[in-house]
Structures are given as structure tokens and as C-alpha cells.
Design an enzyme around this catalytic site. Structure first.
Site, PDB file in Angstrom:
ATOM      1  N   ASP A 151       0.977  -0.964   0.095  1.00 19.28           N
ATOM      2  CA  ASP A 151      -0.104   0.100  -0.018  1.00 19.28           C
ATOM      3  C   ASP A 151       0.832   1.129  -0.113  1.00 19.28           C
ATOM      4  O   ASP A 151       0.408   2.161  -0.483  1.00 19.28           O
ATOM      5  CB  ASP A 151      -0.821  -0.071   1.365  1.00 19.28           C
ATOM      6  CG  ASP A 151      -1.910  -1.135   1.029  1.00 19.28           C
ATOM      7  OD1 ASP A 151      -2.163  -1.481  -0.034  1.00 19.28           O
ATOM      8  OD2 ASP A 151      -2.780  -1.560   2.180  1.00 19.28           O
ATOM      9  N   CYS A 152       1.832   1.178   0.659  1.00 17.26           N
ATOM     10  CA  CYS A 152       2.756   2.324   0.861  1.00 17.26           C
ATOM     11  C   CYS A 152       3.940   2.619  -0.299  1.00 17.26           C
ATOM     12  O   CYS A 152       4.454   3.553  -0.650  1.00 17.26           O
ATOM     13  CB  CYS A 152       3.317   2.584   2.080  1.00 17.26           C
ATOM     14  SG  CYS A 152       4.049   0.961   2.864  1.00 17.26           S
ATOM     15  N   TYR A 153       4.311   1.373  -0.865  1.00 15.34           N
ATOM     16  CA  TYR A 153       5.121   1.239  -2.082  1.00 15.34           C
ATOM     17  C   TYR A 153       4.603   0.431  -3.318  1.00 15.34           C
ATOM     18  O   TYR A 153       4.836  -0.763  -3.440  1.00 15.34           O
ATOM     19  CB  TYR A 153       6.448   0.373  -1.740  1.00 15.34           C
ATOM     20  CG  TYR A 153       7.319   1.352  -0.640  1.00 15.34           C
ATOM     21  CD1 TYR A 153       7.904   2.405  -0.962  1.00 15.34           C
ATOM     22  CD2 TYR A 153       7.178   0.877   0.855  1.00 15.34           C
ATOM     23  CE1 TYR A 153       8.845   3.079  -0.092  1.00 15.34           C
ATOM     24  CE2 TYR A 153       8.007   1.584   1.601  1.00 15.34           C
ATOM     25  CZ  TYR A 153       8.701   2.759   1.258  1.00 15.34           C
ATOM     26  OH  TYR A 153       9.379   3.396   2.093  1.00 15.34           O
TER      27      TYR A 153
END
Lengths: 386, 143
Positions: free
Chosen positions: A129-131
Site C-alpha cells: 500500500d505504501c510502495y
């Protein structure tokens, strides 16, 4: 004589008054003027080496792409780099080979980065989700990436065994090509110019020592792996064979290919020539005795690489004056010797470091902590699986 | 008197000519064979050191050319890109002819092509891969 401190020597360097000699020049001075005068007149002695040092590599931070990627696997010019650290950090090891090749590896990638060339980066990721990004491919260079620093776990070996070969075939080793039936002997230190041979008990070299590394200023980060100060020593304190080692760090972006060069050893793999120079402060007369060590006083073991075991048999003890003469005697026969570590380059490094200090551009750094004085090297004896 | 080393390159048509006989008998040359790879029906190479009167050597080389045998002086066969050399000395460990040797004053590697016997070991021994050879009829110097 009055003892000198790091601070006093640095004061002289600042004023441009420090007397700096290379480890070869100081021997000549001691021969003419004696130890006492040498200890008084000289402030710093520069030492150096330029040899293949496998345990080398670089940490890189590539910077973040948009969308960002948490790299799970990374290749640089098809050489895998270790990326089991944060999202865009990687470590490229000098000896890692390009997939499907045996003559191109991490050392070549490092050299190309230092030369300012473009290097092809490929990365894959699981996507989070963050990368979210899962793939990336393109070119990077020394200028385009965030950081690049050399971090070498084991460099600047204090002495090293010389190599020969008793078998009937050519052995391809990291000590070069060893010809059959004791056809040659190779050795790999700069002898009397070599850093740790000039400070055998590491009195002045420790964590934080400022050094010459790859053409720029670097530092001793830690003792090197396999650091072995417990090795047997001669009367002069100099270990007979491989002993102390250093872990080194420095800014790769400021280095030059003149002092960092990829090396290929056929049927062994890739390694890297690393140029290291270390200034040794003349603190007292004991140090004068250490820094005036001569090739004939430095002894090492001649090992038979024809025996594939962990402990190779020592055929005899030789000194560097013999090794550097071009021949050693073995079993009543003259056997040709050859260096693997460039004395020519080591001299250049010692002279360059001397110039930096004379010009006041390089100050000595007193160690923040000493290196272990009583460590030993453990063999790998694994508990066998049931 | 001159002394030089050459590689003779034989084609499938010329491999069976008794050239050493002619060189010795017709041109009064001293011939020392250092290395030979001659396979009938294929290309062959012979590395030899030749010593004799300069004029005889010149005429002998003309004779060989007329016979269709290519002659390459060995100093044109092995190339060292010396400007890239770091003078580590690894090549000198395997060079028995002494063509690659350390100057023990300056600790620089020096290449004396006239001593080379084109054995090729140095190509494998050089960690920088800056030595190349053309024994197989190629002329490394022109590559």
C-alpha cells in the site's frame, strides 16, 4: 625524547610545519641518522597498499521513484545487489557475479559508477500500500543517486601468506595462477610500505582513523572481519602471516578509478583492487622503530595451495626482501616470485597522502576506540544436521 | 647477425611444405622451434626464433611469402594496453620467457615483445584483462 600527541602533530600540520615521510623514505632516514633523530624530526609516516581485496562493496541509496517501490530484488548491470534493507537501499558486493558471466561482477559496477558511467538498474517488488510499484528498469549514475559509500568489511590485511602449488596442474586462485610443481610463488602485500606492518600492535590505528581510501579521505569503521591480532609475531612485533584487518568506509562519489579497479581472477571470480593509505603519527621512539621496519624484517609463511584444506601446510617462512628479489629458494630450487599487490600504486598513494598532509588538507584523527588486541579467528564448525 | 621471432601461418594448402629445411639449407639460418600447432588439412602455426645474416633473413621471408606462408613477427602478436596497467605483477607470475617482467626499481611491469613466445598464459593471468593475443593467425596489434 619528548613524546608527541595527535593534537601537537595536527597543530604542526595546520601551520604547514609537519615533517612527513613515506614508509620507504623513513627507512632511508633512519639508516643515515639513527632512530632517535628520526623519531624527533619526523611527525608523520605515510603507508599504503593497492591490492585485490575481495571483501569490498558499496551501499547505495537510489532515491524514490514515483510511484515509490520497495525493492525486493535488484540488479545493476545484471549483477544482483542485496536489498534486504529499506526500500531503496542496496549493497553491491565486489565479488558478486553478473548472472551468466564469470568475468564481470560487482567490482565492475562499482568501478563504472566511480567512472561516472550509466549503470542499468532493474528492480522488482511485491507491491504494498505504501510502495505500490512492482517493477522498475532504467539507468542510474553516480550523480543521479542519493548516496553511494564504499563499505569494505575486510581490507588492508596485516601481512598475508605467500602462495605456491605442489600439484601437477595449474591452480586458478585469488592469489593468481599458480603453476604446477612449485612453478611460481605469488605474494600480496606492499611489504615495508604496507599500513598495518608499520604499526604492528595498532597503537595509532583504531575506529575513526582518517585514511586515504580510493582516492579520497575515508575512515576506519571497525576492525575487519577475521581480525586476528593473536597471530604469532616475530621479535619486532610483526605478525608472520595474515593477522590484523580493517573495515573501511568512504564516499564512493569522491573516489577515482585510479585507486579502485575491478579485477578478474580466472576460474575464481571477480575481486577489486582497493587503494588504501594510512598516516602513522610518530608519537615516540617505539613508533620510530615500528615505522622503519624493513622488507627483510617482515616474514610470512609460504603456503601450498595444492592442499585444498582449511589449514594449508606452511612450506617455509620467507621474508619480503626475498620475495621482492624475484626468486625464493624452495626444495633447493630457485622459484620465480611475483607480486599481486601493486607496489607502484602503493608508492603513488603514500606520496599523495604525504602531499595532502604537507598542504594541510588532511588532519590526523585520533581513534575513538582501539581495535581488539586479543581476538582470535574462529573456524566454521557447524553442528551437523541429524 | 640478427635474431627475431616469427609465427608462420600455414593454410590448408601450404601446411605440408618442408620450410624449415629450406630456411636452414638455402638461407643458412639457425632455426629454433618454440611452439607448433600443425594439423593436416587445417591451418597451422609455427613459432620460431630465427638467427642469421640480415640479408639471408630478408630473402628467406621473401621466399616464404612467395610460398604462400604468412609471417608475423611476434612483437606484433601480443598486445598489452599498458596505459591501463596498474603494475600488480600477476602476469609476471606466469611469464617464463621473461617478456613480462617487473622493473624492481620502479615496480612497473615492462613488456619486451621480442622475448615473447606467445604462450597466452598472461591473457588469463591479467586481472584487468588488458592483454590480448592473436596466435591463431590474427594480429593482435591490429585488432
Amino acid at each position: 625524547m619528548a613524546k608527541k600527541t595527535f593534537a601537537e602533530i595536527n597543530e604542526k600540520i595546520k601551520k604547514g610545519e609537519a615533517v612527513v615521510l613515506t614508509a620507504e623514505e623513513v627507512v632511508a632516514m633512519a639508516d643515515e641518522q639513527g632512530l632517535k633523530a628520526t623519531a624527533e624530526k619526523v611527525d608523520v609516516v605515510t603507508t599504503a597498499t593497492f591490492g585485490p581485496m575481495c571483501s569490498s562493496g558499496a551501499f547505495l541509496n537510489f532515491g524514490h521513484s514515483d510511484p515509490p517501490i520497495k525493492m525486493a530484488k535488484v540488479w545493476l548491470n545484471q549483477v544482483p545487489a542485496y536489498t534486504g534493507i529499506a526500500a531503496v537501499d542496496a549493497y553491491i558486493g565486489a565479488t558478486e557475479l553478473a548472472e551468466g558471466r564469470d568475468d564481470y561482477g560487482g567490482a565492475h559496477v562499482i568501478e563504472e559508477l566511480v567512472a561516472g558511467k550509466s549503470v542499468r538498474l532493474k528492480a522488482i517488488a511485491q507491491g504494498t500500500d505504501c510502495y505500490p510499484r512492482k517493477e522498475l528498469e532504467g539507468y542510474i549514475s553516480r550523480e543521479s543517486i542519493n548516496e553511494a559509500f564504499l563499505f569494505n568489511p575486510r581490507n588492508a590485511y596485516q601481512n598475508y601468506g605467500a602462495a605456491t602449488n605442489s600439484t601437477g596442474r595449474i591452480l586458478y586462485t585469488y592469489m593468481g595462477m599458480l603453476l604446477p610443481k612449485f612453478g611460481n610463488v605469488t605474494y600480496s602485500t606492499a611489504g615495508q610500505l604496507s599500513p598495518l606492518l608499520n604499526d604492528p600492535y595498532l597503537r595509532t590505528i583504531g575506529v575513526g582513523t582518517r585514511i586515504f581510501l580510493g582516492g579520497t579521505q575515508g575512515y576506519v569503521a571497525w576492525h575487519g572481519t577475521q581480525h586476528n591480532p593473536s597471530k604469532a609475531r616475530g621479535e619486532n612485533g610483526v605478525p608472520v602471516g595474515g593477522a590484523g584487518t580493517l573495515s573501511l568506509i568512504g564516499d564512493l562519489k569522491a573516489m577515482t578509478t585510479e585507486y579502485l579497479k575491478a579485477a578478474v581472477f580466472k576460474n575464481y571470480g571477480v575481486s577489486m583492487f582497493v587503494g588504501v593509505g594510512i598516516p602513522i603519527p610518530m608519537l615516540d621512539e617505539d613508533m620510530a622503530r615500528f615505522v622503519t621496519v624493513r622488507d627483510r624484517e617482515i616474514k610470512t609463511t609460504l603456503l601450498d595451495y595444492g592442499v585444498p584444506g582449511r589449514s594449508r601446510p606452511t612450506l617455509k617462512v620467507v621474508d619480503y626482501a626475498e620475495l621482492k628479489s624475484g626468486f625464493v629458494e624452495l626444495n633447493g630450487r630457485k622459484v620465480r616470485t611475483a607480486p599481486l599487490s601493486s607496489i607502484y600504486k602503493a608508492r603513488q598513494i603514500a606520496a599523495t597522502l604525504k602531499e595532502w598532509i604537507e598542504r594541510g588538507e588532511f588532519m590526523l584523527q585520533e581513534p575513538a576506540a582501539p581495535l581488539p588486541a586479543d581476538a582470535t579467528v574462529k573456524p566454521l564448525d557447524v553442528k551437523e544436521l541429524d | 647477425m640478427v635474431k627475431e621471432r616469427f609465427t608462420f601461418v600455414f593454410s590448408p594448402e601450404t601446411y605440408d611444405k618442408p620450410i624449415t629445411y629450406h630456411l636452414v639449407k638455402d638461407f643458412d639460418l639457425k632455426l629454433n622451434i618454440l611452439r607448433a600447432e600443425i594439423t593436416p588439412g587445417e591451418e597451422g602455426h609455427l613459432l620460431a626464433e630465427i638467427e642469421g645474416e640480415e640479408d639471408n633473413l630478408r630473402r628467406a621471408l621473401e621466399f616464404l611469402a612467395a610460398e604462400g606462408i604468412e609471417v608475423i613477427p611476434t612483437h606484433r602478436q601480443v598486445t598489452v594496453r599498458q596505459e591501463e596497467c596498474v603494475h600488480c605483477g600477476a602476469c609476471t607470475a606466469v611469464c617464463f620467457s621473461g617478456a613480462l617482467a617487473m622493473n624492481r626499481e620502479e615496480w612497473k611491469m615492462e613488456f619486451r615483445p621480442e622475448k615473447c613466445i606467445v604462450c597466452g598464459l598472461c591473457i588469463e593471468a591479467c586481472p584487468l584483462r588488458i592483454i590480448s593475443v592473436g596466435f591463431g593467425g590474427g594480429k593482435a596489434g591490429e585488432a
